[in-house]
Design a protein around this motif. Structure first.
Motif, PDB file in Angstrom:
ATOM      1  N   GLY A   1       0.941  -1.087  -0.534  1.00 38.74           N
ATOM      2  CA  GLY A   1       0.134  -0.106   0.163  1.00 38.74           C
ATOM      3  C   GLY A   1       1.072   1.159  -0.615  1.00 38.74           C
ATOM      4  N   PHE A   2       0.369   2.465  -0.166  1.00 41.26           N
ATOM      5  CA  PHE A   2       0.949   3.903  -0.968  1.00 41.26           C
ATOM      6  C   PHE A   2       1.046   4.838   0.297  1.00 41.26           C
ATOM      7  N   ILE A   3       1.888   5.452   0.935  1.00 42.04           N
ATOM      8  CA  ILE A   3       1.577   6.650   1.928  1.00 42.04           C
ATOM      9  C   ILE A   3       2.319   7.529   0.840  1.00 42.04           C
ATOM     10  N   ASP A   4       0.745   8.259   0.881  1.00 42.54           N
ATOM     11  CA  ASP A   4       0.347   9.484   0.000  1.00 42.54           C
ATOM     12  C   ASP A   4       1.337  10.834   0.908  1.00 42.54           C
ATOM     13  N   HIS A   5       1.848  11.924   0.163  1.00 45.32           N
ATOM     14  CA  HIS A   5       2.480  13.086   0.726  1.00 45.32           C
ATOM     15  C   HIS A   5       1.780  13.800  -1.119  1.00 45.32           C
ATOM     16  N   PRO A   6       2.064  15.590  -0.275  1.00 41.83           N
ATOM     17  CA  PRO A   6       1.370  16.337  -1.324  1.00 41.83           C
ATOM     18  C   PRO A   6       1.534  15.661  -2.907  1.00 41.83           C
ATOM     19  N   ASP A   7       2.991  15.657  -2.913  1.00 38.75           N
ATOM     20  CA  ASP A   7       3.979  15.375  -4.313  1.00 38.75           C
ATOM     21  C   ASP A   7       3.981  14.048  -4.297  1.00 38.75           C
ATOM     22  N   ILE A  26       0.512  11.983   4.458  1.00 38.67           N
ATOM     23  CA  ILE A  26       0.571  13.186   5.248  1.00 38.67           C
ATOM     24  C   ILE A  26       1.031  14.487   4.753  1.00 38.67           C
ATOM     25  N   ASN A  27       1.032  15.849   4.886  1.00 38.61           N
ATOM     26  CA  ASN A  27       1.393  17.020   4.342  1.00 38.61           C
ATOM     27  C   ASN A  27       3.009  16.913   5.174  1.00 38.61           C
ATOM     28  N   GLN A  28       3.493  16.848   5.990  1.00 35.69           N
ATOM     29  CA  GLN A  28       3.764  17.132   6.583  1.00 35.69           C
ATOM     30  C   GLN A  28       5.647  16.310   6.350  1.00 35.69           C
ATOM     31  N   LEU A  73       7.349  14.196   7.783  1.00 28.65           N
ATOM     32  CA  LEU A  73       6.937  12.486   8.778  1.00 28.65           C
ATOM     33  C   LEU A  73       6.320  11.677   8.044  1.00 28.65           C
ATOM     34  N   ILE A  74       6.185  11.881   6.125  1.00 24.89           N
ATOM     35  CA  ILE A  74       6.039  10.960   5.558  1.00 24.89           C
ATOM     36  C   ILE A  74       7.037   9.740   5.572  1.00 24.89           C
ATOM     37  N   LEU A  75       8.146   9.251   6.267  1.00 25.98           N
ATOM     38  CA  LEU A  75       8.389   8.064   6.507  1.00 25.98           C
ATOM     39  C   LEU A  75       8.339   7.263   7.590  1.00 25.98           C
ATOM     40  N   GLU A  76       7.531   8.428   8.345  1.00 27.35           N
ATOM     41  CA  GLU A  76       7.529   7.210   9.710  1.00 27.35           C
ATOM     42  C   GLU A  76       5.588   6.241   9.478  1.00 27.35           C
TER      43      GLU A  76
END
Length: 296
Positions: free
Chosen positions: A183-189, A217-219, A222-225
């Motif tokens: 599964g994918f952890i998404d962020h603004p880009d 997550i937009n920070q 913290l994306i890799l948390e």
């Protein structure tokens, strides 16, 4: 031209929310504070609604407050321009994307520690905001991932940064089914970055939008948390991964070919860089000149 003292009184009154406290702050009488506001209202119309326990700005009051902010910013820019030749004192303002910013900011602080007279102002922002901020002279230096074509700008190569597929430590990714499992952890880009990288590493795959999304997550810090906790994978630039404080809990899945973005340094072409900006660049840029393949 509005009287600068009247403007200072108005700003203080908005900040304090009280005529008595404002008078004390400005070392004026309360009658003088009231008189300054009255003079402004004679020119601009009602600025304040006076209530028993608070002051409320009218639309004209909000407009005047914004004007005061513009005057303050203009004054700051004037002071900066008048001290451009001073290497040891003054402000250096830099705006950059988040990933490179995570690597830049500690270096900027080291420069400031070595030169306490400097003030470092650093903002994280996407490319279009960086471009506008430099063109409008709100920041002297900017970094972007897409090279602009604007004669008002001087553009030069700053660094290279690969995109990386990052998974929890111990996970194996041999094909698209493994990505679906994680599964994918998404962020603004995230969608854009993953689309570009995964289409190279897994040609023929159905695309990132087909993958289950395990979080957003937009920070950038913290994306890799969630990745480190085994909740999914993500795709992000290398400097963001290098800044993660627990590298032992994640790993990079290498592809047959890398996807490397170039970071471009911007500043206005019509006038030279300040001496302090040149000092900062001289101190920080060597850290980014080595090949990105060497920074594992």
């Amino acid at each position: 031209m509005l009287n600068p003292q009247w403007l200072r009184t108005f700003i203080t009154l908005v900040e304090q929310g009280n005529f008595t406290r404002s008078a004390e702050q400005l070392d004026l009488t309360q009658a003088a504070v009231s008189q300054h506001v009255q003079r402004l209202e004679e020119r601009l119309g009602p600025l304040l609604i006076r209530r028993p326990r608070q002051l409320e700005l009218t639309p004209a009051g909000h407009a005047l407050l914004a004007y005061c902010a513009e005057v303050g910013a203009a004054d700051q820019r004037l002071q900066q321009r008048l001290t451009e030749s001073d290497t040891e004192r003054g402000e250096v303002a830099l705006i950059s994307p988040g990933s490179i910013g995570l690597a830049l900011y500690p270096l900027l602080l080291e420069v400031q520690q070595s030169h306490p007279g400097l003030s470092i102002r650093h903002r994280f922002a996407p490319d279009h905001e960086v471009l506008d901020a430099v063109l409008e002279n709100r920041f002297e230096l900017g970094l972007v991932t897409l090279k602009p074509d604007d004669p008002r700008l001087t553009v030069s190569h700053f660094a290279e940064e690969p995109l990386e597929l990052v998974v929890p430590v111990g996970e194996q990714v041999h094909g698209w089914t493994d990505l679906e499992r994680l599964g994918f952890i998404d962020h603004p880009d995230g969608q854009a970055m993953a689309g570009r990288l995964l289409s190279r590493q897994f040609p023929g795959g159905p695309g990132v939008r087909s993958l289950p999304c395990r979080g957003f997550i937009n920070q950038i810090s913290l994306i890799l948390e969630p990745v480190s906790r085994g909740l999914g994978f993500s795709v992000l630039p290398r400097y963001a991964r290098l800044a993660f404080p627990r590298p032992e809990s994640i790993q990079v899945i290498e592809g047959a070919t890398q996807l490397i973005d170039t970071l471009w340094l911007l500043h206005r072409a019509e006038w030279p860089l300040s001496a302090r900006a040149e000092l900062v660049l001289k101190r920080i840029q060597p850290a980014f000149l080595s090949s990105p393949r060497a920074s594992r």
